[in-house]
Design a protein around this motif. Structure first.
Motif, short mmCIF file in Angstrom:
data_model
loop_
_atom_site.label_atom_id
_atom_site.label_comp_id
_atom_site.label_asym_id
_atom_site.label_seq_id
_atom_site.Cartn_x
_atom_site.Cartn_y
_atom_site.Cartn_z
N PHE A 1 -37.84 9.28 3.38
CA PHE A 1 -37.46 7.90 3.67
C PHE A 1 -36.01 7.63 3.29
CE2 PHE A 1 -42.01 7.97 3.74
CZ PHE A 1 -42.30 7.15 4.82
N PRO A 2 -35.41 6.57 3.84
CA PRO A 2 -33.96 6.43 3.79
C PRO A 2 -33.32 6.20 2.42
CG PRO A 2 -34.88 5.12 5.59
CD PRO A 2 -36.03 5.60 4.77
N TRP A 3 -33.96 5.44 1.55
CA TRP A 3 -33.28 4.93 0.37
C TRP A 3 -33.69 5.68 -0.90
CZ3 TRP A 3 -29.52 1.24 1.00
CH2 TRP A 3 -29.50 0.59 2.23
N ASP A 4 -32.69 6.04 -1.71
CA ASP A 4 -32.97 6.67 -3.00
C ASP A 4 -33.24 5.64 -4.10
OD1 ASP A 4 -32.66 9.28 -2.10
OD2 ASP A 4 -30.50 9.29 -2.49
N ASP A 5 -32.68 4.45 -3.94
CA ASP A 5 -32.69 3.47 -5.04
C ASP A 5 -33.60 2.28 -4.75
OD1 ASP A 5 -31.25 2.41 -2.97
OD2 ASP A 5 -29.51 1.80 -4.17
N ARG A 6 -34.63 2.51 -3.95
CA ARG A 6 -35.48 1.39 -3.54
C ARG A 6 -36.94 1.66 -3.90
NH1 ARG A 6 -34.84 -1.52 2.22
NH2 ARG A 6 -32.82 -1.80 1.21
N VAL A 7 -37.59 0.63 -4.43
CA VAL A 7 -39.04 0.68 -4.61
C VAL A 7 -39.65 0.07 -3.36
CG1 VAL A 7 -40.99 -0.12 -5.99
CG2 VAL A 7 -38.84 0.49 -7.11
N TYR A 8 -40.38 0.86 -2.61
CA TYR A 8 -40.89 0.41 -1.32
C TYR A 8 -42.08 -0.54 -1.48
CZ TYR A 8 -37.86 3.90 0.79
OH TYR A 8 -36.76 4.63 1.19
N ASP A 9 -42.12 -1.52 -0.61
CA ASP A 9 -43.23 -2.47 -0.56
C ASP A 9 -44.53 -1.71 -0.28
OD1 ASP A 9 -45.11 -4.40 0.10
OD2 ASP A 9 -43.77 -5.55 1.39
N GLY A 10 -45.50 -1.90 -1.14
CA GLY A 10 -46.76 -1.19 -0.99
C GLY A 10 -47.50 -1.51 0.28
N ASP A 11 -47.18 -2.65 0.90
CA ASP A 11 -47.86 -3.05 2.14
C ASP A 11 -47.12 -2.61 3.40
OD1 ASP A 11 -49.94 -4.31 0.77
OD2 ASP A 11 -48.78 -6.17 0.57
N MET A 12 -45.92 -2.06 3.24
CA MET A 12 -45.15 -1.65 4.41
C MET A 12 -45.78 -0.43 5.06
SD MET A 12 -41.14 -0.52 4.80
CE MET A 12 -40.51 -2.21 4.81
N THR A 13 -45.98 -0.51 6.38
CA THR A 13 -46.55 0.61 7.11
C THR A 13 -45.46 1.34 7.90
OG1 THR A 13 -47.00 -0.65 9.13
CG2 THR A 13 -48.70 -0.69 7.39
N MET A 14 -45.82 2.49 8.45
CA MET A 14 -44.88 3.23 9.28
C MET A 14 -44.44 2.40 10.48
SD MET A 14 -43.91 6.16 8.20
CE MET A 14 -43.30 6.95 9.69
N GLY A 15 -45.31 1.54 10.94
CA GLY A 15 -44.95 0.69 12.07
C GLY A 15 -43.85 -0.30 11.77
N GLN A 16 -43.47 -0.43 10.49
CA GLN A 16 -42.45 -1.40 10.07
C GLN A 16 -41.17 -0.75 9.55
OE1 GLN A 16 -45.24 -3.15 7.24
NE2 GLN A 16 -45.31 -5.04 8.44
N ILE A 17 -41.00 0.55 9.74
CA ILE A 17 -39.88 1.24 9.09
C ILE A 17 -38.52 0.90 9.67
CG2 ILE A 17 -41.29 3.18 8.27
CD1 ILE A 17 -40.17 4.81 10.68
N SER A 18 -38.47 0.26 10.83
CA SER A 18 -37.17 -0.09 11.41
C SER A 18 -36.35 -0.94 10.45
CB SER A 18 -37.36 -0.83 12.73
OG SER A 18 -37.92 0.01 13.71
#
Length: 299
Positions: free
Chosen positions: A31-48
């Motif tokens: 995934f793109p960011w090294d310094d980000r805590v990703y939203d647990g609800d974000m799906t692959m369909g929302q990666i844009s």
């Protein structure tokens, strides 16, 4: 004995993919960011939303490329390689966020290294890395996607030089040919590839090894070049507001005037970061780029 790891779908969460057992130890580098805590609800369909400098992001294509890696892992093939030693990573912890994803082609076939863009803020491998590697790989070539350090173009190019050196040192075990390798980059990644094309691997801390036989670069404002640059294939959208088409065209024309083999394409109705450009005026550009590279392959 082969494994049977589950394939990815658009409904899978980013967190679940980072923690996918097939990607143990390197899922975070997909995934793109090294310094980000990703939203647990974000799906692959929302990666844009994770790639703000990019456009025409096709989630299905990204998922297909990830599932190809899972196929290889299920077949007990290694798909991720660290390019720095444990000692080097201990001395500089930022080097932990680096490595090569490997899409295996025909044994001993030439290799390409792909450097995705992201303004040196993030690394858009899902859009400009894995999908490119999959297309190059379909032609039988070996393809690597570089996860490099963000924050500095210098350090990112040093990572590229290290990656090239790593592949040369391990060419036999990787079963890749080294005589006619190519470098591919988009936006910030194109700057990295062009830096190596102009100044060589050694000048960025790598080994004293040959330059690539071809550079493929997409939508960048990079202006530096030399009369010894490799043959270069360049693309840009005519409406690009980040990498001005006129800047790119001037550089290509100047290289051509020095006798360098170049090919330049400017696509209508397109802005920055279009990746493979599926469904746009740029669709198919990667096949043209592969043909350009093939012209300069000597083995």
């Amino acid at each position: 004995m082969s494994s049977n790891y589950k394939k990815i779908t658009t409904n899978d969460s980013v967190i679940n993919i980072i923690n996918h057992p097939a990607f143990a130890g390197f899922g975070q580098y997909i995934f793109p960011w090294d310094d980000r805590v990703y939203d647990g609800d974000m799906t692959m369909g929302q990666i844009s939303s994770l790639m703000p400098y990019h456009s025409h992001i096709d989630v299905d294509i990204a998922i297909k490329a990830l599932n190809r890696m899972i196929d290889d892992i299920n077949a007990e093939k290694t798909v991720f390689y660290s390019i720095y030693t444990e000692k080097e990573k201990q001395e500089d912890p930022t080097k932990n966020n680096t490595g090569l994803f490997f899409y295996r082609g025909n044994p001993r076939a030439p290799f390409a290294i792909i450097c995705p863009g992201g303004g040196f803020a993030y690394v858009a491998s899902l859009h400009e890395g894995f999908p490119y590697a999959l297309e190059i790989n379909k032609k039988g070539y070996n393809a690597f996607v570089l996860k490099y350090r963000t924050g500095s173009g210098q350090k990112a190019t040093e990572d590229l030089a290290t990656a090239i050196s790593y592949i040369f040192k391990n060419a036999d075990s990787l079963s890749v040919g080294t005589a006619s390798y190519s470098l591919w980059g988009s936006s910030a990644g194109a700057r990295m590839a062009a830096n190596i094309g102009t100044y060589g691997v050694y000048n960025y801390g790598g080994d004293n090894i040959p330059k690539p036989v071809t550079i493929v670069m997409a939508y960048t404002g990079h202006t530096d070049y030399s009369q010894n640059d490799p043959p270069t294939f360049a693309i840009v959208g005519e409406n690009d507001g980040i990498a001005r088409p006129s800047t790119m065209e001037r550089r290509i024309n100047a290289m051509k005037a020095k006798g360098i083999d170049v090919e330049f394409h400017k696509y209508p109705d397109l802005g920055h970061g279009f990746g493979l450009g599926i469904g746009t005026s740029a669709e198919g550009w990667i096949d043209d780029a592969i043909e350009f590279w093939k012209k300069h392959i000597t083995e």
